[in-house]
Each structure stands twice: as structure tokens, then as C-alpha cells.
Design an enzyme around this catalytic site. Structure first.
Site, PDB file in Angstrom:
ATOM      1  N   GLU A  94       0.867  -1.182   0.000  1.00  0.00           N
ATOM      2  CA  GLU A  94       0.000   0.000   0.000  1.00  0.00           C
ATOM      3  C   GLU A  94       0.901   1.229   0.000  1.00  0.00           C
ATOM      4  OE1 GLU A  94      -3.277  -0.933  -0.430  1.00  0.00           O
ATOM      5  OE2 GLU A  94      -3.223   1.165  -0.986  1.00  0.00           O
ATOM      6  N   SER A  95       0.904   1.942  -1.115  1.00  0.00           N
ATOM      7  CA  SER A  95       1.854   3.050  -1.251  1.00  0.00           C
ATOM      8  C   SER A  95       1.637   4.140  -0.197  1.00  0.00           C
ATOM      9  CB  SER A  95       1.783   3.637  -2.659  1.00  0.00           C
ATOM     10  OG  SER A  95       0.478   4.045  -2.965  1.00  0.00           O
TER      11      SER A  95
ATOM     12  N   CYS B 255       3.913  -2.705  -8.436  1.00  0.00           N
ATOM     13  CA  CYS B 255       2.581  -2.217  -8.052  1.00  0.00           C
ATOM     14  C   CYS B 255       2.694  -0.961  -7.168  1.00  0.00           C
ATOM     15  CB  CYS B 255       1.785  -3.349  -7.418  1.00  0.00           C
ATOM     16  SG  CYS B 255       0.019  -3.070  -7.483  1.00  0.00           S
TER      17      CYS B 255
ATOM     18  N   ARG C 130      -3.475   5.522  -9.618  1.00  0.00           N
ATOM     19  CA  ARG C 130      -3.619   4.532  -8.531  1.00  0.00           C
ATOM     20  C   ARG C 130      -4.967   3.847  -8.627  1.00  0.00           C
ATOM     21  NH1 ARG C 130      -3.652   6.057  -2.623  1.00  0.00           N
ATOM     22  NH2 ARG C 130      -3.675   3.813  -2.334  1.00  0.00           N
TER      23      ARG C 130
ATOM     24  N   ARG D  74      -5.265  -4.622  -7.249  1.00  0.00           N
ATOM     25  CA  ARG D  74      -5.524  -3.178  -7.112  1.00  0.00           C
ATOM     26  C   ARG D  74      -4.369  -2.391  -7.726  1.00  0.00           C
ATOM     27  NH1 ARG D  74      -5.226  -1.806  -2.268  1.00  0.00           N
ATOM     28  NH2 ARG D  74      -4.667  -3.842  -1.477  1.00  0.00           N
TER      29      ARG D  74
ATOM     30  N   HIS E 102       2.201  -8.298  -9.962  1.00  0.00           N
ATOM     31  CA  HIS E 102       3.062  -9.079  -9.063  1.00  0.00           C
ATOM     32  C   HIS E 102       3.486 -10.369  -9.762  1.00  0.00           C
ATOM     33  CE1 HIS E 102       1.964  -7.137  -5.084  1.00  0.00           C
ATOM     34  NE2 HIS E 102       1.026  -6.652  -5.872  1.00  0.00           N
TER      35      HIS E 102
ATOM     36  N   GLU F   6       5.895 -12.248  -8.244  1.00  0.00           N
ATOM     37  CA  GLU F   6       6.538 -13.048  -7.184  1.00  0.00           C
ATOM     38  C   GLU F   6       5.596 -14.054  -6.545  1.00  0.00           C
ATOM     39  OE1 GLU F   6       5.533  -9.965  -6.901  1.00  0.00           O
ATOM     40  OE2 GLU F   6       4.708  -9.600  -4.909  1.00  0.00           O
TER      41      GLU F   6
HETATM   42  N1  GLN Z   1      -3.438  -0.019  -4.672  1.00  0.00           N
HETATM   43  C1  GLN Z   1      -2.183  -0.079  -3.975  1.00  0.00           C
HETATM   44  C2  GLN Z   1      -1.612   1.350  -3.785  1.00  0.00           C
HETATM   45  O1  GLN Z   1      -2.170   2.262  -4.215  1.00  0.00           O
HETATM   46  C3  GLN Z   1      -1.173  -0.948  -4.710  1.00  0.00           C
HETATM   47  C4  GLN Z   1      -1.572  -2.399  -4.641  1.00  0.00           C
HETATM   48  C5  GLN Z   1      -0.426  -3.358  -4.732  1.00  0.00           C
HETATM   49  O2  GLN Z   1       0.725  -3.011  -4.515  1.00  0.00           O
HETATM   50  N2  GLN Z   1      -0.763  -4.600  -5.014  1.00  0.00           N
HETATM   51  O3  GLN Z   1      -0.589   1.503  -3.189  1.00  0.00           O
END
Ligand code: GLN
Length: 206
Positions: free
Chosen positions: A52-53, A82, A123, A146, A184, A186
């Protein structure tokens, strides 16, 4: 050129960290999870993991890591996944219209970022969690969770696209040490992924 076994540090404040280890080790590199300035100096390249950024940004601020990270990123290869892609982007927009995949409505410029890659990301551009999906990139199964949508690219190489949008990009010139994937790789237990291979190669050559 990195002469020793490359040491890849995954930024470990939050997100999907340990799961990179078997991929990195299968590439013949060393995996470290790093969260302090002293440890940042120990590594040859960084993975900014998915997660989650906004949470990562808060923790970077709380622990006063911004300057030390920025200094390391200027000197070493970085791969953002991501949320990591969002932290690397020059411009970050937020999808305020989460109920649909309409990627044109309700955007506003928001988040602070390291601006390592000349890309504009939206985002949650694909929508909410229910829009998360698996797909195949270069014959390898990957997950979009997401994920951000890369809406614009400056001087970058597009290594893969998905539904028309770039999903794997690399910088050019002095930014060729930076790459980003909005998906992702990984989470797929088939080690190593082509993306981990590419990044370790990039670190070896740096
Ligand atoms: N939606 C997340 C964000 O805004 C990113 C999601 C993820 O890293 N899988 O940071």
C-alpha cells in the site's frame, strides 16, 4: 559491473517482501530485507514491493527514511512492483471513481513520489479489489492486485503491455537502471520469474 554475488534488498516496511527470496536466490543473487539506512548501503539494488503506497509513504516519513532512500535510489538499480511503481512514478493520480473501470473520471494529482521514472500512473486504475485478476505476461502467470494503470510514458522502454496499457517498463539512458511492473510476478511459485531474472541481470551489469 557488480563483481560479487549481487545483493538485492527488498524494502521491508510493509507489503509482499519475503516471497521475493526464492526468486532472487534462484537467480544466484543474495536476498536481504532492508529497512534502515545502514542496511540500504549494504545492497546493490532495491525492490520496492507491492503493498500500500500510502502506508509506505507514512512509514517513510515516520522513520525519516526519505533522504537516505532517495540518495540510494540515485546510485543503484530499483524495481518497483505495483505500489512500488507508484512510488517510482513522476506523476501519481488517484482514481476517485473506484466503482468502475472508467479511467478518465475523477482524477486528481495527489501523492508524493520519488519520481525515478518518467511515467504517469493512476492509482487503483483498474478499480477495486474485485477487479484484481491474473494474467500472463511473457508466458508467465502474474497477478494484478488493485494495480495502478500506467497512463503516460516519457522516455521509457515498454517491455510488456496488458489490455493496451504498459505494465512493465524500463527507463532509458541514466534511468535504464530503473524498472517497474504494475503486476506481481513473485506470487507465482515457479522460480525465478522472467522479471526477477531481468532485474538481477540489470544489477549485475550496473
Ligand atoms: N493499490 C495499492 C496502492 O495504491 C497498490 C496495490 C499493490 O501493490 N498490489 O498503493
Amino acid at each position: 559491473m557488480v563483481k560479487h554475488t549481487p545483493r538485492i534488498g527488498c524494502f521491508a516496511l510493509q507489503g509482499a517482501v519475503e516471497i521475493h527470496r526464492p526468486h532472487i536466490e534462484a537467480c544466484g543473487a543474495e536476498f536481504l530485507s532492508v529497512k534502515t539506512p545502514a542496511r540500504f548501503e549494504d545492497v546493490d539494488g532495491f525492490i520496492l514491493p507491492g503493498g500500500e503506497s500510502t502506508t509506505m509513504l507514512k512509514l517513510i516519513e515516520t522513520f525519516r527514511l526519505w533522504d537516505s532512500l532517495a540518495d540510494n535510489f540515485a546510485r543503484k538499480p530499483v524495481w518497483g512492483i505495483c505500489a512500488g511503481t507508484i512510488l517510482m512514478a513522476e506523476t501519481v493520480l488517484v482514481n476517485n471513481n473506484l466503482s468502475s473501470r472508467d479511467q478518465t473520471g475523477g482524477q486528481s494529482e495527489t501523492q508524493k513520489s520519488f519520481g525515478l521514472l518518467p511515467i504517469t500512473v493512476l492509482r487503483n486504475g483498474y478499480g477495486t479489489q474485485v477487479e484484481s485478476a491474473q494474467s500472463d505476461i511473457d508466458g508467465y502467470p502474474v497477478s494484478f492486485i488493485r494495480a495502478p494503470v500506467i497512463q503516460e510514458t516519457g522516455d521509457t522502454e515498454i517491455l510488456a503491455r496488458h489490455e493496451g496499457a504498459p505494465v512493465w517498463v524500463q527507463g532509458k539512458g541514466d534511468k535504464a537502471k530503473y524498472m517497474a511492473t504494475t503486476f506481481h510476478p513473485e506470487l507465482t511459485m515457479n522460480f525465478p520469474s522472467p522479471m526477477h531474472k531481468k532485474f538481477v541481470e540489470l544489477v549485475r551489469r550496473s
